[in-house]
Design a protein around this motif. Structure first.
Motif, PDB file in Angstrom:
ATOM      1  N   LEU A 130      38.598 -51.962  24.947  1.00  0.00           N
ATOM      2  CA  LEU A 130      39.476 -51.242  25.884  1.00  0.00           C
ATOM      3  C   LEU A 130      40.212 -50.089  25.209  1.00  0.00           C
ATOM      4  O   LEU A 130      40.264 -48.974  25.745  1.00  0.00           O
ATOM      5  CB  LEU A 130      40.485 -52.201  26.517  1.00  0.00           C
ATOM      6  N   ILE A 131      40.775 -50.344  24.050  1.00  0.00           N
ATOM      7  CA  ILE A 131      41.528 -49.295  23.358  1.00  0.00           C
ATOM      8  C   ILE A 131      40.604 -48.173  22.907  1.00  0.00           C
ATOM      9  O   ILE A 131      40.962 -46.992  23.008  1.00  0.00           O
ATOM     10  CB  ILE A 131      42.334 -49.902  22.190  1.00  0.00           C
ATOM     11  N   THR A 132      39.416 -48.497  22.439  1.00  0.00           N
ATOM     12  CA  THR A 132      38.456 -47.455  22.059  1.00  0.00           C
ATOM     13  C   THR A 132      38.066 -46.629  23.275  1.00  0.00           C
ATOM     14  O   THR A 132      38.031 -45.392  23.217  1.00  0.00           O
ATOM     15  CB  THR A 132      37.198 -48.072  21.418  1.00  0.00           C
ATOM     16  N   PHE A 133      37.800 -47.295  24.376  1.00  0.00           N
ATOM     17  CA  PHE A 133      37.432 -46.614  25.615  1.00  0.00           C
ATOM     18  C   PHE A 133      38.527 -45.635  26.037  1.00  0.00           C
ATOM     19  O   PHE A 133      38.265 -44.464  26.310  1.00  0.00           O
ATOM     20  CB  PHE A 133      37.186 -47.668  26.705  1.00  0.00           C
ATOM     21  N   PHE A 134      39.783 -46.100  26.055  1.00  0.00           N
ATOM     22  CA  PHE A 134      40.884 -45.234  26.475  1.00  0.00           C
ATOM     23  C   PHE A 134      41.168 -44.131  25.454  1.00  0.00           C
ATOM     24  O   PHE A 134      41.549 -43.025  25.827  1.00  0.00           O
ATOM     25  CB  PHE A 134      42.142 -46.044  26.773  1.00  0.00           C
TER      26      PHE A 134
END
Length: 159
Positions: A130-134
């Motif tokens: 999730l953090i990589t995606f955002f």
């Protein structure tokens, strides 16, 4: 120079591969399979790290040496990447070790601490994805590629 869209596609593709190999690792029936998937996961994680570096390479903060400002914006990723990677490797090593000791795949869950490690591993991975995606989509904003706002911030930091 590689376009932003191609870099983003590469990172998202690598994240998908990471998810797929992580799932295959958790269905490994032999220690050889577990260690093979661990090796593939290690390569994928290194490629993700390189891809993020390539994505950041073209930003104004990186080009003008404002890496400190850029790092503050990417702190969650800088924390979750190593934690998630260590948890994934610990899970893979635990699985491989137990399988090499003669445990069957279904009996791994009876081994003390395996379930806890499994849940922490998956929680770490979900946060990392999730953090990589955002972060990737945060870096798509035009402000990271135009010098105007950043030059003012750089002069304010020097005072």
């Amino acid at each position: 120079m590689i376009e932003y869209g191609k870099k983003t596609t590469a990172i998202l593709g690598l994240l998908f591969l990471d998810v797929a190999f992580h799932a295959m690792l958790n269905h490994a029936k032999t220690s050889a399979e577990a260690y093979t998937y661990l090796g593939v996961l290690a390569i994928i994680r290194i490629l993700i790290l390189i891809s993020i570096f390539v994505l950041v390479w073209d930003t104004v903060p990186f080009r003008f040496g404002l890496v400190g400002i850029l790092c503050k914006k990417m702190t969650p990723l800088a924390f979750t990447f190593p934690v998630s990677t260590l948890l994934s490797f610990a899970m893979a090593l635990a699985r491989g070790s137990l399988l090499s000791e003669g445990y069957k795949q279904a009996s791994l869950w009876d081994y003390g601490g395996f379930q806890t490690l499994f849940y922490f591993d998956y929680l770490g991975c979900i946060l990392f994805y999730l953090i990589t995606f955002f972060t990737v989509f945060k870096l798509s904003k035009v402000k990271y590629y135009q010098a105007g706002d950043w030059i003012g911030k750089a002069s304010a930091n020097k005072r």
